[in-house]
Structure formats: structure tokens, C-alpha cells
Design a protein around this motif. Structure first.
Motif, PDB file in Angstrom:
ATOM      1  N   ILE A  40       0.026  12.590 -12.451  1.00 10.41           N
ATOM      2  CA  ILE A  40       0.087  11.073 -11.954  1.00 10.41           C
ATOM      3  C   ILE A  40      -0.466  11.069 -10.635  1.00 10.41           C
ATOM      4  N   ASP A  77      13.146   3.191 -12.477  1.00  7.30           N
ATOM      5  CA  ASP A  77      14.359   3.874 -12.962  1.00  7.30           C
ATOM      6  C   ASP A  77      15.493   3.942 -12.104  1.00  7.30           C
ATOM      7  N   ILE A  88      -0.102   7.024 -14.705  1.00  2.45           N
ATOM      8  CA  ILE A  88       0.655   8.244 -15.364  1.00  2.45           C
ATOM      9  C   ILE A  88       0.154   8.532 -16.637  1.00  2.45           C
ATOM     10  N   THR A  99       3.679  15.130 -17.040  1.00  3.65           N
ATOM     11  CA  THR A  99       2.722  13.891 -16.803  1.00  3.65           C
ATOM     12  C   THR A  99       1.602  14.284 -15.584  1.00  3.65           C
ATOM     13  N   ASP A 129       6.488  16.475 -13.637  1.00  5.91           N
ATOM     14  CA  ASP A 129       5.331  15.525 -12.886  1.00  5.91           C
ATOM     15  C   ASP A 129       4.513  16.320 -11.975  1.00  5.91           C
ATOM     16  N   ASN A 162      15.108  10.417 -14.397  1.00  5.50           N
ATOM     17  CA  ASN A 162      15.156   9.763 -13.222  1.00  5.50           C
ATOM     18  C   ASN A 162      16.354   8.572 -13.386  1.00  5.50           C
ATOM     19  N   GLU A 182      10.094   6.785 -23.996  1.00  2.00           N
ATOM     20  CA  GLU A 182       9.381   7.991 -24.046  1.00  2.00           C
ATOM     21  C   GLU A 182       9.616   8.938 -24.854  1.00  2.00           C
ATOM     22  N   THR A 212       6.298   5.483  -7.869  1.00  2.00           N
ATOM     23  CA  THR A 212       7.245   6.138  -9.077  1.00  2.00           C
ATOM     24  C   THR A 212       8.502   6.364  -8.837  1.00  2.00           C
ATOM     25  N   ALA A 213       9.024   5.811  -9.954  1.00  2.19           N
ATOM     26  CA  ALA A 213      10.586   5.999 -10.372  1.00  2.19           C
ATOM     27  C   ALA A 213      11.292   4.911  -9.619  1.00  2.19           C
ATOM     28  N   ALA A 235       9.301  11.431  -7.933  1.00  6.58           N
ATOM     29  CA  ALA A 235      10.426  10.600  -8.967  1.00  6.58           C
ATOM     30  C   ALA A 235      11.775  10.882  -8.672  1.00  6.58           C
ATOM     31  N   ASN A 292      10.475  15.286 -17.888  1.00 10.02           N
ATOM     32  CA  ASN A 292       9.002  15.563 -17.617  1.00 10.02           C
ATOM     33  C   ASN A 292       8.885  16.310 -16.241  1.00 10.02           C
ATOM     34  N   GLY A 299      10.662  14.659 -13.146  1.00 13.62           N
ATOM     35  CA  GLY A 299      10.569  13.285 -13.546  1.00 13.62           C
ATOM     36  C   GLY A 299      11.033  13.045 -14.893  1.00 13.62           C
ATOM     37  N   GLY A 300      10.242  11.803 -15.368  1.00  9.37           N
ATOM     38  CA  GLY A 300      10.569  11.511 -16.787  1.00  9.37           C
ATOM     39  C   GLY A 300      11.445  10.397 -16.652  1.00  9.37           C
ATOM     40  N   LYS A 301      11.409   9.245 -17.353  1.00  9.99           N
ATOM     41  CA  LYS A 301      12.018   8.045 -17.083  1.00  9.99           C
ATOM     42  C   LYS A 301      13.557   8.330 -17.369  1.00  9.99           C
TER      43      LYS A 301
END
Ligand code: RIB
Length: 291
Positions: free
Chosen positions: A93, A243, A103, A91, A12, A42, A136, A239-240, A279, A10, A37-39
Motif C-alpha cells: 500500500i 471498512d 493498494i 498487500t 499490509d 477490518n 477479496e 485505508t479502511a 487499517a 491480509n 488488514g484485509g477488508k
């Protein structure tokens, strides 16, 4: 043994705010930044910075060059990434003055993970290789089925929690990495030990790791429960953090096979990550942890 992470990437858009905006409220943000970002992304970066060899699969749009570059500069193999027309997922955030966040996530339909792409990716791996998944992407359940058919070991961090989880073949999972909300959704329990015990009964072949935020983490495997305290940290942006914990735990556990040591390293890495904004950018390098 190879590690594949099939996950989100993502862009962010992070707004620094005094407090998280409430219903019907309009608030002026103090600062805006754009981060990778993005789970999924990360966690791949955390794995790589922890020293693991990791392949990342997932979809980016035409604006996703920064995501690919961030993975590559962190040592992640991006040969399996797919690039499509249209925009990458993104996202919005909000981060408040205490480092708490909320988020909002949006992925265009163009980013649908299809069966052909899943097979193309997963067929590069085989028995004994590991796949790491979050929640996700659409069709995570199809990725799990394909990975299981290939004999891969499955590590699941079902974050963010939502109803899609009900379709997942959870009996295939070898390692669950959960927070308390996810643990509650899976077991109906609220106490950490009860969550772990129920996970152990329902999935006796799997190991569960449960993260407890400032109260640390705990884990159950073969009936044996262990705990790890959190490391104190002055948080600027959480954030993160999860992760970072997931990537570091997995890398270290697969490297040395010792849960306690892996939980301890993951706790230290997560603590460092909350002391920095963003992130992916907040995830520490292994050397920073003195190991
Ligand atoms: O876990 C943190 C991540 O969740 C952010 O980077 C954001 O992209 C969301 O996916």
C-alpha cells in the motif's frame, strides 16, 4: 442472531510516499510499516469494536499469527479461521501526504476457499443469522449460495470491484453497502440518487447504502431515501475508512434497526479512522465515539 464475516485477512505493507508512484517512476519511500488488514478482517474488527458479536472465517498462512491475534484482541471469535501452509495474503500500500492510497493485493493459490470449508463454516449458522461478505476471496458466489440455503441474511460490500461480481447471485442480498464506483458498476448510473433508485428497482427487497467519501452517504430502503453528511476530518490515511463505515453501520443497524442513527454513527467512526495510520489499527472503539 449471530454475525459471520467470511472474508480476507491480509498483511499490509504500507509505504509512506510523497506522491503515489507513477508509470515507469522509481520513488524512495519515507517510511515503511506493517499492519493487519484485509477488508474482511477490518470489517470484523469494526463490527466488534462497535459492540457486535462476530465470527470471522477466512484463511491465513503460517505467518498469519498477528492477524489472528489482532482479531482476538478486538473481541472477534476466530474458531472458524483456517490456517494453511504457505504465506498469508498481503498487500503493498502506498499512502501519500494527503492520506490517499493505492493498494496492490496478492493471495497465493493456497488460500483458495473450497466448497468443503464453506459448508463447514456456514453450517454453523442458520435462519436469521447474518453473513457479511466483500470481494477479496475467490468463490464468494459459492459462499452466498451456501448462506442462502441456510436461510442467512446476506450483507454485501462488493469491494474491490472486479468482473467476479458478475457471477454473484445478487438477488439473495439483503443489504448492499457500496461506494460510487461499485454503484456505477451495478447500475451504470453516476448520480447517487439514480444509483439508489436503480438498485431499488433491480433489488426491491434489499436496502442499499451508498458511501460518497467527503460528501457523506445515503441509503434507500422500501422507496425511502435518507442522507448523512460526512464528519470533517484531517486525513492522514484513508485505508479502511470504508471498512470502518461498513462494520459500524452493520453493527448499529442490527442493534437498533434505525438507518439514520446507524449512518450517523458510521460516519463518525470513519472520520476518526482516517485521522490515524494503518487499517485495523485505525478503527475506533465504540467508547471513543461517546456512545
Ligand atoms: O480496505 C482496506 C484494505 O484493503 C486493506 O487493509 C488491504 O488489506 C486491502 O484489502
Amino acid at each position: 442472531m449471530k454475525i459471520l464475516n467470511f472474508g480476507s485477512l491480509n498483511i499490509d505493507h504500507v509505504y509512506q510516499v510523497e506522491h503515489i508512484v507513477g508509470k515507469g517512476e522509481t520513488l524512495q519511500a519515507q517510511e515503511k510499516s506493517i499492519f493487519c488488514g484485509g477488508k474482511g478482517l477490518n470489517q470484523s474488527i469494526a463490527l466488534a469494536r462497535a459492540g457486535a458479536e462476530v465470527y470471522h472465517a477466512g484463511i491465513i498462512g503460517r505467518d498469519g499469527g498477528m492477524l489472528k491475534e489482532k482479531l482476538e484482541s478486538s473481541g472477534v471469535n476466530t474458531a472458524l479461521l483456517k490456517c494453511v501452509e504457505g504465506a498469508s495474503s498481503h498487500t503493498i500500500i502506498q499512502v501519500d501526504s494527503k492520506g490517499n492510497n493505492c493498494i496492490l493485493f496478492f493471495a497465493d493459490r493456497l488460500l483458495d476457499i473450497g466448497q468443503d470449508y464453506i459448508e463447514e463454516v456456514v453450517n454453523q449458522f442458520g435462519a436469521g443469522d447474518y453473513i457479511l461478505l466483500q470481494n477479496e476471496l475467490n468463490h464468494t458466489e459459492l459462499i452466498m449460495e451456501a448462506a442462502h440455503r441456510r436461510g442467512m441474511k446476506i450483507v454485501l460490500n462488493p469491494s474491490p470491484i472486479n468482473d467476479r461480481l458478475r457471477c454473484f447471485p445478487l438477488e439473495y442480498v439483503d443489504i448492499f453497502i457500496l461506494n460510487e464506483i461499485e454503484g456505477h458498476a451495478l447500475t451504470g448510473q453516476t448520480e447517487p440518487e439514480a444509483i439508489l433508485r436503480d438498485m431499488g428497482k433491480e433489488y426491491p427487497g434489499a436496502m442499499t447504502v451508498l458511501t460518497l467519501g467527503e460528501r457523506g452517504s445515503c441509503s434507500l430502503k422500501d422507496g425511502r431515501l435518507i442522507s448523512q453528511e460526512a464528519c470533517p476530518a484531517a486525513a492522514v490515511d484513508t485505508t479502511a475508512a470504508g471498512d470502518t463505515f461498513t462494520g459500524y453501520f452493520m453493527a448499529e443497524y442490527l442493534r437498533i434497526g434505525k438507518r439514520a442513527e446507524a449512518l450517523a454513527l458510521a460516519a463518525r467512526a470513519a472520520a476518526l479512522s482516517v485521522m490515524r495510520p494503518g487499517a485495523a489499527d485505525s478503527i475506533p472503539m465504540r467508547e471513543e465515539l461517546g456512545v
